[in-house]
Design a protein around this motif. Sequence first.
Motif, mmCIF file in Angstrom:
data_model
loop_
_atom_site.group_PDB
_atom_site.id
_atom_site.type_symbol
_atom_site.label_atom_id
_atom_site.label_comp_id
_atom_site.label_asym_id
_atom_site.label_seq_id
_atom_site.Cartn_x
_atom_site.Cartn_y
_atom_site.Cartn_z
ATOM 1 N N PHE A 284 0.846 -1.196 0.000
ATOM 2 C CA PHE A 284 0.000 0.000 0.000
ATOM 3 C C PHE A 284 0.880 1.244 0.000
ATOM 4 O O PHE A 284 1.933 1.260 0.643
ATOM 5 C CB PHE A 284 -0.893 0.032 1.245
ATOM 6 C CG PHE A 284 -1.879 -1.096 1.336
ATOM 7 C CD1 PHE A 284 -3.164 -0.950 0.835
ATOM 8 C CD2 PHE A 284 -1.519 -2.300 1.922
ATOM 9 C CE1 PHE A 284 -4.074 -1.996 0.923
ATOM 10 C CE2 PHE A 284 -2.420 -3.346 2.008
ATOM 11 C CZ PHE A 284 -3.712 -3.193 1.509
ATOM 12 N N HIS A 285 0.415 2.267 -0.694
ATOM 13 C CA HIS A 285 1.125 3.536 -0.612
ATOM 14 C C HIS A 285 1.008 4.061 0.811
ATOM 15 O O HIS A 285 -0.048 3.954 1.444
ATOM 16 C CB HIS A 285 0.540 4.545 -1.599
ATOM 17 C CG HIS A 285 1.423 5.741 -1.805
ATOM 18 N ND1 HIS A 285 1.465 6.795 -0.908
ATOM 19 C CD2 HIS A 285 2.323 6.037 -2.781
ATOM 20 C CE1 HIS A 285 2.337 7.689 -1.331
ATOM 21 N NE2 HIS A 285 2.875 7.256 -2.464
ATOM 22 N N ALA A 286 2.084 4.648 1.302
ATOM 23 C CA ALA A 286 2.117 5.087 2.699
ATOM 24 C C ALA A 286 1.069 6.147 3.011
ATOM 25 O O ALA A 286 0.669 6.303 4.166
ATOM 26 C CB ALA A 286 3.506 5.612 3.047
ATOM 27 N N ASP A 287 0.587 6.872 2.002
ATOM 28 C CA ASP A 287 -0.450 7.876 2.235
ATOM 29 C C ASP A 287 -1.753 7.238 2.726
ATOM 30 O O ASP A 287 -2.626 7.937 3.251
ATOM 31 C CB ASP A 287 -0.735 8.666 0.955
ATOM 32 C CG ASP A 287 0.391 9.631 0.616
ATOM 33 O OD1 ASP A 287 1.263 9.850 1.476
ATOM 34 O OD2 ASP A 287 0.401 10.163 -0.516
ATOM 35 N N LEU A 288 -1.891 5.920 2.541
ATOM 36 C CA LEU A 288 -3.103 5.223 2.955
ATOM 37 C C LEU A 288 -3.038 4.730 4.398
ATOM 38 O O LEU A 288 -3.909 3.970 4.829
ATOM 39 C CB LEU A 288 -3.366 4.031 2.020
ATOM 40 C CG LEU A 288 -3.751 4.385 0.584
ATOM 41 C CD1 LEU A 288 -3.785 3.130 -0.271
ATOM 42 C CD2 LEU A 288 -5.098 5.092 0.546
ATOM 43 N N ARG A 289 -2.044 5.160 5.164
ATOM 44 C CA ARG A 289 -1.922 4.712 6.553
ATOM 45 C C ARG A 289 -3.194 4.931 7.366
ATOM 46 O O ARG A 289 -3.626 4.026 8.082
ATOM 47 C CB ARG A 289 -0.723 5.391 7.241
ATOM 48 C CG ARG A 289 0.606 4.703 7.021
ATOM 49 C CD ARG A 289 1.640 5.198 8.018
ATOM 50 N NE ARG A 289 1.879 6.614 7.885
ATOM 51 C CZ ARG A 289 2.891 7.159 7.188
ATOM 52 N NH1 ARG A 289 3.747 6.371 6.576
ATOM 53 N NH2 ARG A 289 3.044 8.462 7.112
ATOM 54 N N PRO A 290 -3.814 6.111 7.305
ATOM 55 C CA PRO A 290 -5.034 6.293 8.103
ATOM 56 C C PRO A 290 -6.142 5.319 7.722
ATOM 57 O O PRO A 290 -6.827 4.773 8.597
ATOM 58 C CB PRO A 290 -5.435 7.747 7.802
ATOM 59 C CG PRO A 290 -4.170 8.413 7.374
ATOM 60 C CD PRO A 290 -3.410 7.364 6.628
#
Length: 218
Positions: free
Chosen positions: A161-167
């Motif tokens: 997953f792209h790290a921007d999708l952490r939330p």
Amino acid sequence: MNHAALLVADTSQGALASLRGEALLTHAVRGLICSGCVDLTIVLDSDRRLAESESAVRVVPGAAGRYRVFRGCADRSESLRRAVHVVGRTPSEVLVIHDATRARTPASLVEAVVTAVQGGAPAAVPVLPMTDTVKLVDPGARITGTRDRARLRTLQTPMAFHADLRPELAEHGPERLLDRLGAQVRLVEGHPDAAKLASEFELALAEAALAEATGGSR
């Protein structure tokens, strides 16, 4: 490159079971490191298994300074949420979520999903075609139809997953997030060696396959 892997060592499913004299967790971490795509591996396990998990990871060549072992939760989803929060304190571009019981996963499969996300996909997962016939049943366990297996795939790990999708990962978990992303998810060809080793029979088959591949040597 700055990528992190989340590895939930659910020992109830045998992450510390032995394969060719090493824990499945050891094999799984080795595959992540050999891919050349993972800078940090975060392992979560129960309190009573932390020392064993630490030992299982520490013996992997190249692991020194590139892993952390933390206390997880009894619930796998909650452990993953905790892992996402932990890795949130470490800058990363791609988050890889892997299952320690898929210990024979080729390093090339790790590379494939990471490359897909680096190429612009928000997420990438390995899949295999469904080969079994799937029947639909009603609440009374009566067959009501047959699902077209040409449109079915079995999901493997590692997922990337792209790290921007952490939330979103922390809120929904990886499987539900994949559903929400839908057609944006990049599907890569899975590998038979990435199958789960969750039973004595599956471990025995893996032992036999590795023995054959190495000519019986350990």
